[in-house]
Design a protein around this motif. Sequence first.
Motif, PDB file in Angstrom:
ATOM      1  N   UNK A 275       0.807  -1.226   0.000  1.00 46.59           N
ATOM      2  CA  UNK A 275       0.000   0.000   0.000  1.00 46.59           C
ATOM      3  C   UNK A 275       0.841   1.279   0.000  1.00 46.59           C
ATOM      4  N   UNK A 276       2.139   1.152   0.185  1.00 53.12           N
ATOM      5  CA  UNK A 276       2.959   2.341   0.382  1.00 53.12           C
ATOM      6  C   UNK A 276       3.273   3.133  -0.862  1.00 53.12           C
ATOM      7  N   UNK A 277       3.076   2.535  -2.043  1.00 47.94           N
ATOM      8  CA  UNK A 277       3.329   3.279  -3.275  1.00 47.94           C
ATOM      9  C   UNK A 277       4.792   3.417  -3.629  1.00 47.94           C
ATOM     10  N   UNK A 278       5.667   2.629  -3.016  1.00 49.66           N
ATOM     11  CA  UNK A 278       7.090   2.699  -3.311  1.00 49.66           C
ATOM     12  C   UNK A 278       7.503   1.670  -4.343  1.00 49.66           C
ATOM     13  N   UNK A 279       8.502   0.869  -3.971  1.00 54.52           N
ATOM     14  CA  UNK A 279       9.056  -0.102  -4.911  1.00 54.52           C
ATOM     15  C   UNK A 279       8.187  -1.338  -5.059  1.00 54.52           C
ATOM     16  N   UNK A 280       7.143  -1.486  -4.246  1.00 58.50           N
ATOM     17  CA  UNK A 280       6.267  -2.637  -4.339  1.00 58.50           C
ATOM     18  C   UNK A 280       6.723  -3.778  -3.447  1.00 58.50           C
ATOM     19  N   UNK A 281       5.913  -4.832  -3.390  1.00 51.84           N
ATOM     20  CA  UNK A 281       6.224  -5.997  -2.564  1.00 51.84           C
ATOM     21  C   UNK A 281       7.461  -6.685  -3.116  1.00 51.84           C
ATOM     22  N   UNK A 282       8.444  -6.873  -2.246  1.00 50.24           N
ATOM     23  CA  UNK A 282       9.705  -7.519  -2.632  1.00 50.24           C
ATOM     24  C   UNK A 282      10.311  -6.848  -3.867  1.00 50.24           C
ATOM     25  N   UNK A 283      10.126  -5.538  -3.960  1.00 45.81           N
ATOM     26  CA  UNK A 283      10.670  -4.722  -5.032  1.00 45.81           C
ATOM     27  C   UNK A 283      10.103  -5.107  -6.406  1.00 45.81           C
ATOM     28  N   UNK A 284       8.884  -5.649  -6.402  1.00 42.31           N
ATOM     29  CA  UNK A 284       8.161  -5.857  -7.659  1.00 42.31           C
ATOM     30  C   UNK A 284       7.272  -4.635  -7.857  1.00 42.31           C
ATOM     31  N   UNK A 285       7.629  -3.708  -8.738  1.00 41.58           N
ATOM     32  CA  UNK A 285       6.929  -2.411  -8.807  1.00 41.58           C
ATOM     33  C   UNK A 285       5.458  -2.512  -9.160  1.00 41.58           C
ATOM     34  N   UNK A 286       5.044  -3.563  -9.838  1.00 39.06           N
ATOM     35  CA  UNK A 286       3.634  -3.693 -10.193  1.00 39.06           C
ATOM     36  C   UNK A 286       2.812  -4.366  -9.110  1.00 39.06           C
ATOM     37  N   UNK A 287       3.477  -4.994  -8.111  1.00 37.74           N
ATOM     38  CA  UNK A 287       2.722  -5.643  -7.037  1.00 37.74           C
ATOM     39  C   UNK A 287       2.429  -4.610  -5.960  1.00 37.74           C
ATOM     40  N   UNK A 288       1.510  -3.716  -6.301  1.00 33.32           N
ATOM     41  CA  UNK A 288       1.087  -2.634  -5.426  1.00 33.32           C
ATOM     42  C   UNK A 288      -0.411  -2.462  -5.566  1.00 33.32           C
ATOM     43  N   UNK A 289      -1.020  -1.840  -4.580  1.00 35.99           N
ATOM     44  CA  UNK A 289      -2.474  -1.680  -4.591  1.00 35.99           C
ATOM     45  C   UNK A 289      -2.957  -0.867  -5.788  1.00 35.99           C
ATOM     46  N   UNK A 290      -2.129   0.038  -6.302  1.00 36.09           N
ATOM     47  CA  UNK A 290      -2.517   0.851  -7.459  1.00 36.09           C
ATOM     48  C   UNK A 290      -2.910   0.000  -8.660  1.00 36.09           C
ATOM     49  N   UNK A 291      -2.330  -1.194  -8.768  1.00 42.20           N
ATOM     50  CA  UNK A 291      -2.507  -2.015  -9.959  1.00 42.20           C
ATOM     51  C   UNK A 291      -3.264  -3.306  -9.656  1.00 42.20           C
ATOM     52  N   UNK A 292      -4.109  -3.275  -8.634  1.00 37.27           N
ATOM     53  CA  UNK A 292      -4.806  -4.498  -8.226  1.00 37.27           C
ATOM     54  C   UNK A 292      -5.684  -5.070  -9.345  1.00 37.27           C
ATOM     55  N   UNK A 293      -6.345  -4.218 -10.102  1.00 40.44           N
ATOM     56  CA  UNK A 293      -7.249  -4.741 -11.134  1.00 40.44           C
ATOM     57  C   UNK A 293      -6.478  -5.430 -12.251  1.00 40.44           C
ATOM     58  N   UNK A 294      -5.418  -4.798 -12.713  1.00 38.64           N
ATOM     59  CA  UNK A 294      -4.624  -5.415 -13.774  1.00 38.64           C
ATOM     60  C   UNK A 294      -3.990  -6.716 -13.303  1.00 38.64           C
ATOM     61  N   UNK A 295      -3.480  -6.729 -12.074  1.00 40.35           N
ATOM     62  CA  UNK A 295      -2.834  -7.932 -11.552  1.00 40.35           C
ATOM     63  C   UNK A 295      -3.843  -9.065 -11.353  1.00 40.35           C
ATOM     64  N   UNK A 296      -5.026  -8.733 -10.851  1.00 43.72           N
ATOM     65  CA  UNK A 296      -6.039  -9.765 -10.644  1.00 43.72           C
ATOM     66  C   UNK A 296      -6.530 -10.321 -11.970  1.00 43.72           C
ATOM     67  N   UNK A 297      -6.653  -9.467 -12.987  1.00 46.49           N
ATOM     68  CA  UNK A 297      -7.088  -9.936 -14.303  1.00 46.49           C
ATOM     69  C   UNK A 297      -6.088 -10.914 -14.887  1.00 46.49           C
ATOM     70  N   UNK A 298      -4.798 -10.719 -14.565  1.00 42.74           N
ATOM     71  CA  UNK A 298      -3.769 -11.637 -15.060  1.00 42.74           C
ATOM     72  C   UNK A 298      -3.738 -12.937 -14.270  1.00 42.74           C
ATOM     73  N   UNK A 299      -4.312 -12.930 -13.061  1.00 44.99           N
ATOM     74  CA  UNK A 299      -4.246 -14.090 -12.178  1.00 44.99           C
ATOM     75  C   UNK A 299      -5.385 -15.067 -12.410  1.00 44.99           C
TER      76      UNK A 299
END
Length: 549
Positions: A275-299
């Motif tokens: 949720x912090x908007x930084x480098x993302x979870x484990x420095x994966x920049x797309x694994x952030x709340x901002x991109x939840x819809x795109x990530x879920x669609x890929x999952x």
Amino acid sequence: MMAHGVLLILLGLLLQPEPGTASYPLLMDLVIKALEDLEQKALATEATPRAFSSLLSVQKTRAHDLFHSFLFERQDLKVIKLGPDSLSPELQGLLERVTQHGVQDGQEHGVVLAPDGSTVAVQPLLAGLEAGLQGRRMVNLPLNSTVFPWDARTISPGLGVASPDVTSPNGEDAWPEANATLPTSVDSLLAITLARDLGLTFLQNTQTQGHPGLGSEGCWDQLSAPQTFTLLEPKASPLTAAFLNGALDGVLLGDYLSRTPEPRPPLSLLLSQYYGGGAGVAREPKLRSNFRRQNAAALTSAATLAQEVLGALLLLQRLEPTHPQLKDTNLGQMTRVARHASKEFTEAFLECPAIHPRCRWGAEPYQGQPTPLKLPLGFLYVHHTYIPAPPCTSFSHCATNMRSMQRYHQKDRGWDDIGYSFVVGSDGYVYEGRGWHKVGAHTLGHNSRGFGVAIVGNYTAELPTETALRAVRDELPRCALRSGYLRPDYKVLGHRQLVNTLCPGEALFNLLRTWPRFASDVKQRAARGASLKRPRDEPRPALLETDSQ
């Protein structure tokens, strides 16, 4: 192991609430702070057993949730108790408020405001964390039960139903299509976060001839210290944007936890990265709340989700034969509901952009009486803001830009409101300007014929991010078409094609010319040649790129 201990400690704390304690604002940062405090206590007490860890069980309404118990095979529930000072009264009060989700009298409860500007329901988020910690797995359905509306002997896993001519007592087809494949298992992660709620909500609305109101947004009483969240659609279903945000976050983070070997990261660190908007979870920049819809669609996909929704309904019917929504529901009805729910969710939520409503970025009221648009419209006019020149990459940055542009348009230009219909940031969000229903002040002489969409930044020499481009090119128009706001034959135009301006910048305009919907036969002409009547907030502009007319 740490995360399990922390959730067990929190379970013990919430089973012994202290009534009357004050509560902090409903902010995700404070939920993360509470988890961090508990993690420190867990380290001090070595409270790290691998055991049932769901915060959902602290809810009196779900204390005997058979669905939840079956999916996670709850065993050896051992609550670890700490002293009354384990959490401050304020943090404990906050956690007591956010672990139950509900919609009542137009207000949504159990939600918090995240740093990316989204509102998140905590309950499905926690369910996803638990599913990930226990290991995402496929749970076999107990198909040999007489409670199910079919004889299990007629079913061959993967081959579908063997008796398609069976009908229900009311004469309806009790079976899905002859080539349908019945689920024999459910994904523990998708079932507990999303599938059951999707199925029950759409089933309820089918029975009552209502509309699910999928993804309803709302407004906080204040953004600095939020306490009350009021839905923009008072009769919205529980499948609000906040609930779906929490469910998707639970799916994504649960999936990550299930793939991460021990020792897993502390939950407070995981959530702060997400949720912090930084480098993302484990420095994966797309694994952030901002991109939840795109990530879920890929999952997942609509077809996969339909199977999960059907499996969840079948399991719930098996576990609770007297469930009011399922006791008289046959297999054919559940199959149709599962397919409809997954299709609506995929098309109306996952494939649409996340749009922050005006109240979220702190808009001033519209001045005067707006002119309604006559929908559907035939054009999408693309702009860049030029000033602000840098792309906005965070909610706070984009919201500041929106307020600045609105002040400029209202105070300096004397317009009724910010001129654009929508503004696109580089933070993964679209920001509502005048919206879908009001005539804007963005493309002189043509404001009533199309929507004006601006991307924050100066794109004379460089291009916007792919995230921003996708929102303008694909997501926003796709949802406008689905909702009847754009005509099926709509065209995309650059601002400069209709007004004597350099907007939307040379680099961006050259890219627009390659888009399938681009209208190449429209030639640039001066604004003074426009024949349509101007609205009162559309003065004749100076021919500058900074002008949003």
